[in-house]
Motif scaffolding. Structure first.
Motif, PDB file in Angstrom:
ATOM      1  N   GLU A 227      -0.599  -3.550 -11.681  1.00  0.00           N
ATOM      2  CA  GLU A 227      -0.069  -4.815 -11.162  1.00  0.00           C
ATOM      3  C   GLU A 227      -0.037  -4.804  -9.637  1.00  0.00           C
ATOM      4  O   GLU A 227      -0.327  -5.811  -8.987  1.00  0.00           O
ATOM      5  N   LEU A 228       0.319  -3.664  -9.054  1.00  0.00           N
ATOM      6  CA  LEU A 228       0.333  -3.566  -7.597  1.00  0.00           C
ATOM      7  C   LEU A 228      -1.075  -3.699  -7.018  1.00  0.00           C
ATOM      8  O   LEU A 228      -1.273  -4.329  -5.977  1.00  0.00           O
ATOM      9  N   GLU A 229      -2.042  -3.100  -7.689  1.00  0.00           N
ATOM     10  CA  GLU A 229      -3.424  -3.201  -7.206  1.00  0.00           C
ATOM     11  C   GLU A 229      -3.916  -4.651  -7.265  1.00  0.00           C
ATOM     12  O   GLU A 229      -4.631  -5.119  -6.365  1.00  0.00           O
ATOM     13  N   VAL A 230      -3.527  -5.378  -8.322  1.00  0.00           N
ATOM     14  CA  VAL A 230      -3.870  -6.804  -8.403  1.00  0.00           C
ATOM     15  C   VAL A 230      -3.201  -7.572  -7.265  1.00  0.00           C
ATOM     16  O   VAL A 230      -3.812  -8.446  -6.627  1.00  0.00           O
TER      17      VAL A 230
ATOM     18  N   LEU B 252      -2.336  -6.369  -4.354  1.00  0.00           N
ATOM     19  CA  LEU B 252      -3.055  -6.038  -3.120  1.00  0.00           C
ATOM     20  C   LEU B 252      -4.337  -6.858  -2.994  1.00  0.00           C
ATOM     21  O   LEU B 252      -4.667  -7.361  -1.903  1.00  0.00           O
ATOM     22  N   THR B 253      -5.041  -6.986  -4.100  1.00  0.00           N
ATOM     23  CA  THR B 253      -6.277  -7.785  -4.086  1.00  0.00           C
ATOM     24  C   THR B 253      -5.981  -9.234  -3.738  1.00  0.00           C
ATOM     25  O   THR B 253      -6.692  -9.869  -2.942  1.00  0.00           O
ATOM     26  N   ASP B 254      -4.890  -9.780  -4.305  1.00  0.00           N
ATOM     27  CA  ASP B 254      -4.515 -11.168  -4.009  1.00  0.00           C
ATOM     28  C   ASP B 254      -4.156 -11.342  -2.539  1.00  0.00           C
ATOM     29  O   ASP B 254      -4.542 -12.325  -1.899  1.00  0.00           O
ATOM     30  N   VAL B 255      -3.398 -10.374  -2.007  1.00  0.00           N
ATOM     31  CA  VAL B 255      -2.999 -10.447  -0.597  1.00  0.00           C
ATOM     32  C   VAL B 255      -4.237 -10.358   0.301  1.00  0.00           C
ATOM     33  O   VAL B 255      -4.359 -11.083   1.292  1.00  0.00           O
ATOM     34  N   ASP B 256      -5.164  -9.453  -0.052  1.00  0.00           N
ATOM     35  CA  ASP B 256      -6.401  -9.329   0.731  1.00  0.00           C
ATOM     36  C   ASP B 256      -7.173 -10.654   0.745  1.00  0.00           C
ATOM     37  O   ASP B 256      -7.741 -11.043   1.767  1.00  0.00           O
ATOM     38  N   ARG B 257      -7.176 -11.311  -0.415  1.00  0.00           N
ATOM     39  CA  ARG B 257      -7.889 -12.586  -0.509  1.00  0.00           C
ATOM     40  C   ARG B 257      -7.240 -13.639   0.397  1.00  0.00           C
ATOM     41  O   ARG B 257      -7.941 -14.374   1.110  1.00  0.00           O
ATOM     42  N   VAL B 258      -5.906 -13.705   0.410  1.00  0.00           N
ATOM     43  CA  VAL B 258      -5.211 -14.674   1.259  1.00  0.00           C
ATOM     44  C   VAL B 258      -5.435 -14.346   2.735  1.00  0.00           C
ATOM     45  O   VAL B 258      -5.677 -15.240   3.565  1.00  0.00           O
ATOM     46  N   ILE B 259      -5.380 -13.066   3.087  1.00  0.00           N
ATOM     47  CA  ILE B 259      -5.616 -12.659   4.478  1.00  0.00           C
ATOM     48  C   ILE B 259      -7.031 -13.037   4.916  1.00  0.00           C
ATOM     49  O   ILE B 259      -7.254 -13.501   6.041  1.00  0.00           O
ATOM     50  N   SER B 260      -7.994 -12.877   3.997  1.00  0.00           N
ATOM     51  CA  SER B 260      -9.380 -13.231   4.343  1.00  0.00           C
ATOM     52  C   SER B 260      -9.511 -14.733   4.600  1.00  0.00           C
ATOM     53  O   SER B 260     -10.287 -15.165   5.454  1.00  0.00           O
ATOM     54  N   ILE B 261      -8.731 -15.528   3.844  1.00  0.00           N
ATOM     55  CA  ILE B 261      -8.741 -16.981   4.078  1.00  0.00           C
ATOM     56  C   ILE B 261      -8.217 -17.295   5.478  1.00  0.00           C
ATOM     57  O   ILE B 261      -8.813 -18.059   6.239  1.00  0.00           O
ATOM     58  N   PHE B 262      -7.090 -16.691   5.831  1.00  0.00           N
ATOM     59  CA  PHE B 262      -6.514 -16.932   7.155  1.00  0.00           C
ATOM     60  C   PHE B 262      -7.446 -16.448   8.264  1.00  0.00           C
ATOM     61  O   PHE B 262      -7.588 -17.090   9.306  1.00  0.00           O
ATOM     62  N   ASN B 263      -8.082 -15.286   8.041  1.00  0.00           N
ATOM     63  CA  ASN B 263      -9.023 -14.786   9.039  1.00  0.00           C
ATOM     64  C   ASN B 263     -10.183 -15.764   9.241  1.00  0.00           C
ATOM     65  O   ASN B 263     -10.622 -16.010  10.369  1.00  0.00           O
ATOM     66  N   ALA B 264     -10.667 -16.325   8.125  1.00  0.00           N
ATOM     67  CA  ALA B 264     -11.760 -17.302   8.214  1.00  0.00           C
ATOM     68  C   ALA B 264     -11.318 -18.558   8.958  1.00  0.00           C
ATOM     69  O   ALA B 264     -12.040 -19.099   9.796  1.00  0.00           O
TER      70      ALA B 264
ATOM     71  N   GLU C 149       0.832  -1.203   0.000  1.00  0.00           N
ATOM     72  CA  GLU C 149       0.000   0.000   0.000  1.00  0.00           C
ATOM     73  C   GLU C 149       0.868   1.255   0.000  1.00  0.00           C
ATOM     74  O   GLU C 149       0.610   2.226  -0.731  1.00  0.00           O
ATOM     75  N   VAL C 150       1.924   1.230   0.817  1.00  0.00           N
ATOM     76  CA  VAL C 150       2.855   2.372   0.861  1.00  0.00           C
ATOM     77  C   VAL C 150       3.508   2.558  -0.498  1.00  0.00           C
ATOM     78  O   VAL C 150       3.638   3.686  -1.014  1.00  0.00           O
ATOM     79  N   LEU C 151       3.928   1.454  -1.115  1.00  0.00           N
ATOM     80  CA  LEU C 151       4.569   1.517  -2.424  1.00  0.00           C
ATOM     81  C   LEU C 151       3.601   2.086  -3.476  1.00  0.00           C
ATOM     82  O   LEU C 151       3.995   2.897  -4.327  1.00  0.00           O
ATOM     83  N   THR C 152       2.343   1.663  -3.406  1.00  0.00           N
ATOM     84  CA  THR C 152       1.337   2.178  -4.338  1.00  0.00           C
ATOM     85  C   THR C 152       1.171   3.684  -4.197  1.00  0.00           C
ATOM     86  O   THR C 152       1.139   4.437  -5.190  1.00  0.00           O
ATOM     87  N   LEU C 153       1.074   4.177  -2.961  1.00  0.00           N
ATOM     88  CA  LEU C 153       0.924   5.620  -2.720  1.00  0.00           C
ATOM     89  C   LEU C 153       2.152   6.389  -3.196  1.00  0.00           C
ATOM     90  O   LEU C 153       2.053   7.479  -3.780  1.00  0.00           O
ATOM     91  N   THR C 154       3.336   5.800  -2.957  1.00  0.00           N
ATOM     92  CA  THR C 154       4.587   6.451  -3.380  1.00  0.00           C
ATOM     93  C   THR C 154       4.641   6.592  -4.895  1.00  0.00           C
ATOM     94  O   THR C 154       4.987   7.656  -5.447  1.00  0.00           O
ATOM     95  N   LEU C 155       4.283   5.524  -5.595  1.00  0.00           N
ATOM     96  CA  LEU C 155       4.304   5.554  -7.065  1.00  0.00           C
ATOM     97  C   LEU C 155       3.274   6.533  -7.606  1.00  0.00           C
ATOM     98  O   LEU C 155       3.502   7.198  -8.630  1.00  0.00           O
ATOM     99  N   LYS C 156       2.139   6.632  -6.941  1.00  0.00           N
ATOM    100  CA  LYS C 156       1.123   7.601  -7.369  1.00  0.00           C
ATOM    101  C   LYS C 156       1.643   9.029  -7.247  1.00  0.00           C
ATOM    102  O   LYS C 156       1.416   9.869  -8.127  1.00  0.00           O
ATOM    103  N   ARG C 157       2.331   9.326  -6.119  1.00  0.00           N
ATOM    104  CA  ARG C 157       2.878  10.679  -5.914  1.00  0.00           C
ATOM    105  C   ARG C 157       3.953  10.989  -6.953  1.00  0.00           C
ATOM    106  O   ARG C 157       4.127  12.115  -7.399  1.00  0.00           O
ATOM    107  N   GLN C 158       4.738   9.954  -7.322  1.00  0.00           N
ATOM    108  CA  GLN C 158       5.804  10.156  -8.307  1.00  0.00           C
ATOM    109  C   GLN C 158       5.261  10.183  -9.739  1.00  0.00           C
ATOM    110  O   GLN C 158       6.022  10.458 -10.675  1.00  0.00           O
ATOM    111  N   GLY C 159       3.995   9.875  -9.899  1.00  0.00           N
ATOM    112  CA  GLY C 159       3.398   9.883 -11.231  1.00  0.00           C
ATOM    113  C   GLY C 159       3.731   8.670 -12.055  1.00  0.00           C
ATOM    114  O   GLY C 159       3.556   8.660 -13.272  1.00  0.00           O
TER     115      GLY C 159
END
Length: 387
Positions: A206-209, A211-223, A189-199
């Motif tokens: 690819e980073l957003e994808v 992040l989505t993959d990581v969120d999906r894995v975290i949701s599995i572990f939470n479950a 997330e920090v890297l995504t914000l940094t790249l956005k500021r740098q244009g």
């Protein structure tokens, strides 16, 4: 007994007890002619010794004997562990009812009246030997059944221990990996914000994808961890008086935007007192899982009906969609962890949603049931109102 035709060693043994040699001879000849093995005793004391040693299948016992009479001999036979189960038939000239009652109270199973009729002796002996054989067979079957029950119990205990071991390992892995995954997500997330500021927009998709993959894995572990808490009973501490109408309404409201995007009508009907002692957070997740599952399979422009109603001591929350439904053969399997039915192969998920709902239902002394909606599926979560 003929010396050229020995008795079958498996033939039943009858112990004949009588102090009169003439009676002994007649009875022994009758029994041997019926291919039975015979042991004899001439008084009560000898009968006790012979019975314990020979372990006969049946005892024919004279009542009127010097020393220990038949009644007392029978009482002592029934008092000894090795001979208590051997059936005893009295041979006696006593015919009064009180005397017969005394014999039955001493432990006898039958009477033969003197003077003895050999056909009657043979018939009664054969009848009680058959009954004794059936009794022994039943005892053996009971012992075998008890062995099988113990073996199955041991196998079940071993299986439960293995299952708990596997679950503990998976839970430990989920717990240990959730922290570094959360840290990885924060860095992405920090890297995504940094790249956005740098244009720099080239790698953002690819980073957003990622992040989505990581969120999906975290949701599995939470479950997995939530399921572990339910299995261990930890979540029972979260039970408080809860208004399920509010919980269901909030869940429907939360998923309304998603339904609108899919052009699906999401409606709610409630009836009755819906207050229950429950874990509101787990119920909210379970109801959300049911609605989310229905949204995955509902037809575009279709309809999902959510209802909540009081049914005696239970509150039933139903979610009905108009999708493909679940085949009858798959209904018992869809609540298994990581199970993915044929209809769900092309949809996101890992097969923990309905498993979690089933665990929440069990925790609330309820159930998760499925019925056909023709077309579609009706999933009903029932919870007990009182705990």
């Amino acid at each position: 007994m003929s010396t050229t035709e020995p008795f079958d060693t498996d033939a039943p043994t009858v112990l004949v007890v009588d102090d009169t040699p003439a009676n002994l001879g007649l009875v022994v000849e009758c029994l041997e002619s019926n291919n039975l093995r015979v042991a004899i005793a001439r008084d009560g004391a000898e009968a006790l010794r012979r019975a314990e040693l020979a372990q006969p299948d049946l005892i024919l016992l004279d009542v009127m004997m010097p020393g220990l009479d038949g009644f007392e001999t029978c009482r002592r036979l029934k008092a000894m562990e090795k001979t208590r189960d051997i059936p005893v038939i009295f041979m006696t000239s006593l015919t009064r009812t009180e005397e017969k009652i005394t014999g039955f109270r001493a432990g006898a199973v039958d009477y033969i009246t003197k003077p003895l009729q050999m056909e009657e002796v043979a018939a009664r002996v054969n009848t009680h030997l058959k009954l004794r054989a059936l009794q022994k067979l039943q005892e053996e079957q009971n012992i075998q059944l008890q062995r099988e029950v113990r073996t199955r119990q041991q196998a079940e205990e071993a299986l439960i221990e293995v299952i708990h071991g596997v679950r503990n390992v998976s839970n430990a892995i989920a717990h240990d990996l959730r922290t570094p995954l959360t840290e990885l997500r924060a860095r992405l997330e920090v890297l995504t914000l940094t790249l956005k500021r740098q244009g720099n927009e080239q790698v953002l998709p690819e980073l957003e994808v990622a992040l989505t993959d990581v969120d999906r894995v975290i949701s599995i572990f939470n479950a997995l961890l939530r399921l572990a808490e339910i299995d261990a009973g930890v979540r029972r501490s979260g039970f408080v008086p809860s208004d399920l109408e509010t919980i269901v309404s909030d869940a429907v409201e939360f998923y309304q935007p998603v339904a609108e995007l899919r052009r699906v009508t999401l409606s709610l009907t409630v009836s009755g007192d819906l207050v229950a002692v429950a874990d509101p957070l787990l119920l909210a997740q379970a109801i959300g899982n049911l609605i989310d599952n229905a949204l995955k399979f509902a037809r575009d422009g279709g309809e999902i009906q959510v209802s909540a109603a009081r049914r005696g001591d239970m509150i039933a929350i139903s979610v009905a969609d108009d999708g493909p439904g679940i085949p009858d053969a798959e209904k018992p399997k869809v609540t298994e962890r990581f199970y993915r039915g044929d209809a769900s192969r092309g949809t996101p998920g890992v097969g923990l949603g309905l498993a979690l709902v089933k665990s929440v239902a069990t925790l609330h002394r309820g159930s998760l049931d499925f019925a056909d909606n023709a077309p579609g599926l009706i999933a009903t979560l029932s919870v007990n109102c009182c705990h």
